[in-house]
Enzyme design. Sequence first.
Site, mmCIF file in Angstrom:
data_model
loop_
_atom_site.group_PDB
_atom_site.id
_atom_site.type_symbol
_atom_site.label_atom_id
_atom_site.label_comp_id
_atom_site.label_asym_id
_atom_site.label_seq_id
_atom_site.Cartn_x
_atom_site.Cartn_y
_atom_site.Cartn_z
ATOM 1 N N ARG A 156 58.081 78.937 -59.510
ATOM 2 C CA ARG A 156 57.457 80.222 -59.782
ATOM 3 C C ARG A 156 55.996 79.995 -60.153
ATOM 4 N NH1 ARG A 156 58.727 82.007 -64.138
ATOM 5 N NH2 ARG A 156 60.273 80.566 -64.951
ATOM 6 N N TYR A 175 59.299 80.121 -51.812
ATOM 7 C CA TYR A 175 60.150 79.497 -52.836
ATOM 8 C C TYR A 175 60.959 80.568 -53.583
ATOM 9 C CZ TYR A 175 61.793 77.833 -57.218
ATOM 10 O OH TYR A 175 62.630 77.592 -58.278
ATOM 11 N N LYS A 208 64.125 87.538 -60.598
ATOM 12 C CA LYS A 208 63.188 87.719 -61.717
ATOM 13 C C LYS A 208 62.353 88.987 -61.540
ATOM 14 C CE LYS A 208 64.318 83.716 -63.512
ATOM 15 N NZ LYS A 208 65.119 83.657 -64.748
ATOM 16 N N HIS A 247 66.986 88.192 -70.237
ATOM 17 C CA HIS A 247 67.096 86.845 -69.657
ATOM 18 C C HIS A 247 68.226 86.128 -70.401
ATOM 19 C CE1 HIS A 247 64.670 82.952 -68.489
ATOM 20 N NE2 HIS A 247 65.687 83.165 -67.685
ATOM 21 N N SER A 276 63.593 78.924 -70.215
ATOM 22 C CA SER A 276 63.971 78.145 -69.038
ATOM 23 C C SER A 276 64.104 76.673 -69.441
ATOM 24 C CB SER A 276 62.899 78.273 -67.958
ATOM 25 O OG SER A 276 62.695 79.636 -67.648
ATOM 26 N N CYS A 278 66.568 75.133 -71.085
ATOM 27 C CA CYS A 278 67.224 74.815 -72.360
ATOM 28 C C CYS A 278 68.740 74.829 -72.218
ATOM 29 C CB CYS A 278 66.802 75.794 -73.450
ATOM 30 S SG CYS A 278 65.149 75.485 -74.085
ATOM 31 N N ASP A 315 72.150 83.765 -66.086
ATOM 32 C CA ASP A 315 70.689 83.921 -66.177
ATOM 33 C C ASP A 315 70.232 85.308 -66.632
ATOM 34 O OD1 ASP A 315 68.103 82.717 -65.872
ATOM 35 O OD2 ASP A 315 67.829 83.788 -63.987
ATOM 36 N N ARG A 358 66.912 73.084 -56.196
ATOM 37 C CA ARG A 358 67.880 74.123 -56.584
ATOM 38 C C ARG A 358 69.112 74.156 -55.696
ATOM 39 N NH1 ARG A 358 66.353 77.793 -60.959
ATOM 40 N NH2 ARG A 358 64.305 77.036 -61.539
HETATM 41 C C1 OXD Z 1 63.975 80.382 -64.783
HETATM 42 C C2 OXD Z 1 64.993 80.418 -63.718
HETATM 43 O O1 OXD Z 1 62.905 79.776 -64.589
HETATM 44 O O2 OXD Z 1 66.068 80.961 -63.976
HETATM 45 O O3 OXD Z 1 64.221 80.939 -65.850
HETATM 46 O O4 OXD Z 1 64.739 79.932 -62.610
HETATM 47 MN MN MN Z 2 66.040 82.035 -65.823
#
Ligand code: OXD
Ligand code: MN
Length: 590
Positions: free
Chosen positions: A70, A199, A208, A228, A250, A252, A279, A373
């Site tokens: 991102r 991407y 998102k 989130h 993100s 964690c 998520d 991913r």
């Molecule tokens: C993030 C994701 O960056 O879920 O939070 O990809």
């Molecule tokens: Mn996320």
Amino acid sequence: MLTNNKNVINWVDEMVALCKPDNVVWIDGSEEQLNALREQAVASGELEALNQEKLPGCYLHRTLQNDVARVEDRTFICSRDEKDAGPTNHWCDPKEMYAKLTPMYDGVMKGRTMYVIPYSMGPIGSPLAKVGVELTDSIYVVLNMDIMTRMGKAAFENLGETSNDFVRGLHSKADIDPEKRYIVHFPEDNTIWSINSAYGGNVLLGKKCFALRIASYQGKNEGWMAEHMLILGIENPQGEVTYISAAFPSACGKTNLAMLIPPEVYSKQGYKVWCVGDDIAWLKPGKDGRLYAINPENGFFGVAPGTNAKSNFNALESTKKNTIFTNVAHNLDDNTVWWEGLDKNPPENAIDWLGKPWNGKESTEKGAHPNSRFTAPAINCPCISPEFNNPEGVPISAMIFGGRRAKTAPLVYQSFDWNHGVFVGSTMASETTAAAAGAVGVVRRDPMAMLPFCGYHMGDYFAHWLEMGEKLGDKAPKIFNVNWFRTDDEGHFIWPGFGDNMRVLMWIVDRCKGNAEAVETAIGYEPKAEDINIEGLDITVDTVKELLTVDKELWKEEAKGIHEFYGKFGDRLPEELSRQLAALEERLAK
Ligand code: OXD
Ligand code: MN
């Protein structure tokens, strides 16, 4: 065309006139259509078909080297008034942004096909679900949206013939030029424009862009919340399930917690953990006044490196069929995939994420990109909740915040009440690790893990949280904070983490049910050390005591950091949060 809805048809016509594709294909979601697209993508090299015996329905894709994550510095919230985007978002006047981007889209799809993707975020027919339409020139996007959303003709059923309540997403890969890359949200127009990226997080506009940035804005206006957050259910031996949602920045371990496998001390008694989402959560008060949550997504867009049978067995299982891998290493010996942390046996005869020959035994370079991913269907997950498709969602008993803190935050504490919980969430932070560029140990505030995802002024977002609490009253979920990442003086993690995090969740469940006591501290309610079950672990009650210590001097420093952070929000910071900060300082001074 799959709909008679004039608002959809007119907008698609307008975007076709702008982008000038050679063809327009409406995605109905049928297997026949999707198979034809898979074949076409394989023929063009956009996808590589993997070993169909070992990994049925699985494909590999590589993005350009400049397009692997991102791009927050190129992500914009274009509200009409700059103040409504707030100090934590990049803003541009919507008129100016449309004027800048329109020429970039003009004729961008000449020689290409435009795919019209109708999709539902949330189960079709759910009162919490919303419809989006994404226009794209990428088959990769179509096939990923198929996994991540409920995609196809049925999504239009929710919209009906006259509604205008759908999110208009326009995506073009264009030239994948990083200098001209823009991920732009027009919240007041229900519109997202994304250009020059291919991407995931920048182009799967349901995730998102819609389900957090646009949806958070809609939620504020319509009385619900887009967060989130993962959602999980803990089932006790009597078959009762308690649902918890949790927000972490993100990287964690949200996906790991969402799919955790109970340690033996619980599994032998018959406890189970169910994953509803990993998520994003959409939350709305239900008829009984409690807060209900759905996972608006239909799949997992998970980080591959580090995923293995021990760290997250259920995630790994989810990737064994009908999955698209992006930027992982390609094992040529058996036409499968590999990434760092999968096992200790990297392939010698492989292609790395850059497309170059790679010998995993000898190379010092990584085979998979650190942000490589998997896009995997949620139904593949062995612990997917039986309520995953329940249109009403699941009732949330507890909400958890957390981050990566070496010393400050204890293993777990409960907020005194909802408003104090909002304070705790709004001050959430992580310390930078050696894994990221820049200084180590720097505190980064990431309120509710929404810093890159809140589609409006964050001060107003805090106010919305406070309002939701008022509405929910005594039916509001209890709010907790956890920290799995406390370290000893040598920098080693003290708490075992992973599946053992369930031991902390069990105290949380007991608190929700009124079955556990707590000790009042300056920062909130903590468990008694004996109330964290350590049976089967090689740590002692004293270790738990250490994990629960609250160092007042560190917290006084923390309060200073919060003052500084809150200063950003000016007069849009709700007074209640300033009061909460003052109250914390008073308790620390005692
Ligand atoms: C993030 C994701 O960056 O879920 O939070 O990809
Ligand atoms: Mn996320």
